[in-house]
Scaffold this active site. Structure first.
Site, PDB file in Angstrom:
ATOM      1  N   TYR A 172       0.851  -1.186   0.000  1.00  0.00           N
ATOM      2  CA  TYR A 172       0.000   0.000   0.000  1.00  0.00           C
ATOM      3  C   TYR A 172       0.889   1.239   0.000  1.00  0.00           C
ATOM      4  O   TYR A 172       1.804   1.351   0.814  1.00  0.00           O
ATOM      5  CB  TYR A 172      -0.900   0.000   1.234  1.00  0.00           C
ATOM      6  CG  TYR A 172      -1.861   1.174   1.299  1.00  0.00           C
ATOM      7  CD1 TYR A 172      -2.941   1.265   0.430  1.00  0.00           C
ATOM      8  CD2 TYR A 172      -1.683   2.189   2.234  1.00  0.00           C
ATOM      9  CE1 TYR A 172      -3.821   2.334   0.480  1.00  0.00           C
ATOM     10  CE2 TYR A 172      -2.566   3.261   2.302  1.00  0.00           C
ATOM     11  CZ  TYR A 172      -3.634   3.332   1.422  1.00  0.00           C
ATOM     12  OH  TYR A 172      -4.503   4.394   1.472  1.00  0.00           O
ATOM     13  N   ASP A 177       9.234   2.902   0.126  1.00  0.00           N
ATOM     14  CA  ASP A 177       8.147   3.593   0.833  1.00  0.00           C
ATOM     15  C   ASP A 177       8.331   3.271   2.314  1.00  0.00           C
ATOM     16  O   ASP A 177       8.002   2.180   2.775  1.00  0.00           O
ATOM     17  CB  ASP A 177       6.798   3.089   0.317  1.00  0.00           C
ATOM     18  CG  ASP A 177       5.623   3.782   1.018  1.00  0.00           C
ATOM     19  OD1 ASP A 177       5.820   4.304   2.130  1.00  0.00           O
ATOM     20  OD2 ASP A 177       4.515   3.770   0.457  1.00  0.00           O
ATOM     21  N   LYS A 233       3.497   9.988   8.168  1.00  0.00           N
ATOM     22  CA  LYS A 233       3.092  10.459   9.501  1.00  0.00           C
ATOM     23  C   LYS A 233       4.186  10.434  10.563  1.00  0.00           C
ATOM     24  O   LYS A 233       4.218  11.288  11.444  1.00  0.00           O
ATOM     25  CB  LYS A 233       1.912   9.623   9.955  1.00  0.00           C
ATOM     26  CG  LYS A 233       2.070   8.130   9.665  1.00  0.00           C
ATOM     27  CD  LYS A 233       0.715   7.450   9.478  1.00  0.00           C
ATOM     28  CE  LYS A 233       0.848   6.179   8.666  1.00  0.00           C
ATOM     29  NZ  LYS A 233      -0.380   5.769   8.044  1.00  0.00           N
TER      30      LYS A 233
HETATM   31  N1  HOZ Z   1      -5.140   2.433   6.060  1.00  0.00           N
HETATM   32  C1  HOZ Z   1      -4.474   3.066   7.147  1.00  0.00           C
HETATM   33  C2  HOZ Z   1      -3.489   2.167   7.799  1.00  0.00           C
HETATM   34  N2  HOZ Z   1      -2.644   1.446   6.970  1.00  0.00           N
HETATM   35  C3  HOZ Z   1      -5.510   3.537   8.145  1.00  0.00           C
HETATM   36  C4  HOZ Z   1      -5.339   4.940   8.456  1.00  0.00           C
HETATM   37  C5  HOZ Z   1      -6.414   5.501   9.386  1.00  0.00           C
HETATM   38  O1  HOZ Z   1      -7.552   5.050   9.362  1.00  0.00           O
HETATM   39  O2  HOZ Z   1      -6.096   6.425  10.109  1.00  0.00           O
END
Ligand code: HOZ
Length: 428
Positions: free
Chosen positions: A144, A239, A267
């Protein structure tokens, strides 16, 4: 467990937010039930609006490496906010941040701050294409890289959990230059290079796949990928939205001893504030505007409050290598305890402070293995843990994050709570 206030908020939310949330996984769609609305967090604990307390194993999906509401980071944010929230102009803090990142991660010679991991990836791909003059990108099935159009092809995380790894709304044009390889399978990458000679701009990879659950790279896989990209004159993009500054102070590049040409961060470098960055070799980053012709911009990029938070966090990581010894040790202990409790019934993957329990007997070394996990059983497990004060990711294909604020007692509680579930045959 009382969740009445969360229930009320969720009902209101569903009328005005798609699915009641601002990010799909949070809606609990993969596990059922009502999402807990979180009111506050401190160290390794979070509390929901109904007053329930949990050991948090998400840590805002990674950035709370030092624990929630860390006093040094909080103070840095307060001081920066007192001077103004955004200027849309150059600041000293962003220079310090870039210098710090470049000093911590040797292969990164220049860096550009952005606002999220998605933005970092989107921009890094553009830089790679601008640098090489080629259009195609290789990504890995189940990895991802945020939600930009060209990366929502066989994507992991929520896209996988909700059964739409190929998102609606992505045009064939946007997806056609994304080629798919299998994680931990070099031959699949070689085949793509062979079928597309001189056309691949970059290979992008999560050096540890952490959005199909956690799947570490097999010995030599990243080094071989590095070598292959060199040979094919394509760029290698790591990444590191999840692994950056988490596996080690110099991230996966340092941890595995493999240098990427470009790296993306998210983040974690904002310590909880919305931040991302991409960086790498000077000759590639020199293609980015205003030095070069690859355009990319943003009013909030390098935001002074976000920079203050990130600097405070990264300085602690740079100055205290024992943080990594500690969180990696706890990660290993957690995995060992879960493995012992699960016996041969389930599979536990772990690397550093990233841990994942798969409800499958199979070894999980790639996407196919991850998919064999019984997601229905994960949903039951999730609720058992939640009811007993442990907040896990509300979806199988995510990671458990250990932080410096967790204690060995927390690990023990998590293991014992999981063991009770395993011993009940998953009927708890
Ligand atoms: N898909 C995100 C984690 N891999 C979730 C992020 C979120 O909901 O804050």
């Amino acid at each position: 467990m009382n969740d009445q206030i969360s229930q009320g908020l969720f009902q209101r939310a569903q009328k005005v937010l798609p699915g009641g949330v601002n990010s799909p996984v949070r809606a609990f769609g993969a596990v059922g039930g009502t999402p807990r609305f979180i009111q506050r967090a401190e160290a390794a604990r979070i509390w929901d609006v109904d007053g329930n307390e949990y050991i948090d194993c998400i840590g805002s999906w990674g950035p709370m490496l030092l624990g929630h509401n860390h006093p040094v980071i909080r103070e840095a944010v307060i001081q920066a906010a007192a001077k103004g929230l955004s200027f849309g102009a150059a600041t000293a803090a962003e220079v310090e941040m870039a210098e710090l990142i470049c000093s911590m991660v040797k292969p990164v010679e220049m860096v550009r701050m952005v606002n999220s991991g998605t933005e970092a990836v989107m921009s890094a791909l553009r830089a790679a294409r601008g640098y090489t003059g080629r259009e195609k990108i290789i990504k890995f099935n189940g990895c991802y890289h945020g939600h930009s159009d060209s990366m929502l092809v066989k994507a992991g995380s929520g896209a996988l959990s909700f059964g739409n790894p190929d998102s609606g709304g992505v045009t064939q044009g946007a997806a056609k230059d994304t080629l798919l390889a299998e994680y931990n399978d070099l031959a699949s990458v070689k085949d793509l290079f062979a079928a597309n000679p001189q056309e691949i701009a970059a290979v992008i990879i999560e050096p540890v796949a952490a959005n199909m659950g956690v799947v570490p790279p097999q010995a030599g896989f990243l080094a071989d990928l590095r070598e292959l990209c060199h040979r094919e004159e394509a760029l290698l993009i790591f990444d590191e939205v999840i692994t950056g500054f988490r596996l080690a102070a110099d991230g996966a590049q340092g941890f595995f001893g493999v240098e990427a040409d470009l790296v993306t961060y998210g983040k974690i470098i904002g310590a909880g504030m919305p931040v991302g960055a991409y960086g790498g070799r000077r000759d590639i980053m020199s293609k980015v505007a205003p030095l070069g012709k690859v355009y990319q911009a943003g009013t909030l990029s390098g935001n002074p409050v976000a920079m203050a938070a990130g600097l405070a966090c990264l300085r602690q990581l740079a100055d205290n290598p024992s943080i990594y010894t500690n969180i990696n040790k706890m990660g290993a202990e957690l995995a060992a305890g879960l493995r012992q409790a699960a016996g041969s019934k389930y599979t536990v993957n772990q690397i550093g402070s990233l841990v994942c329990l798969f409800f499958t007997e199979e070894a999980v070394t790639g996407f196919a293995g991850a998919k064999t996990s019984d997601t229905g059983l994960y949903a039951k497990f999730f609720h058992h843990m939640l009811d007993n004060g442990v907040y896990l990711a509300p979806a199988q294909f995510e990671a458990m994050f250990v932080s410096q604020a967790h204690s060995p007692q927390d690990m023990e509680h998590i293991i014992n709570t999981a063991a009770a579930f395993f011993n009940s045959g998953g009927k708890n």
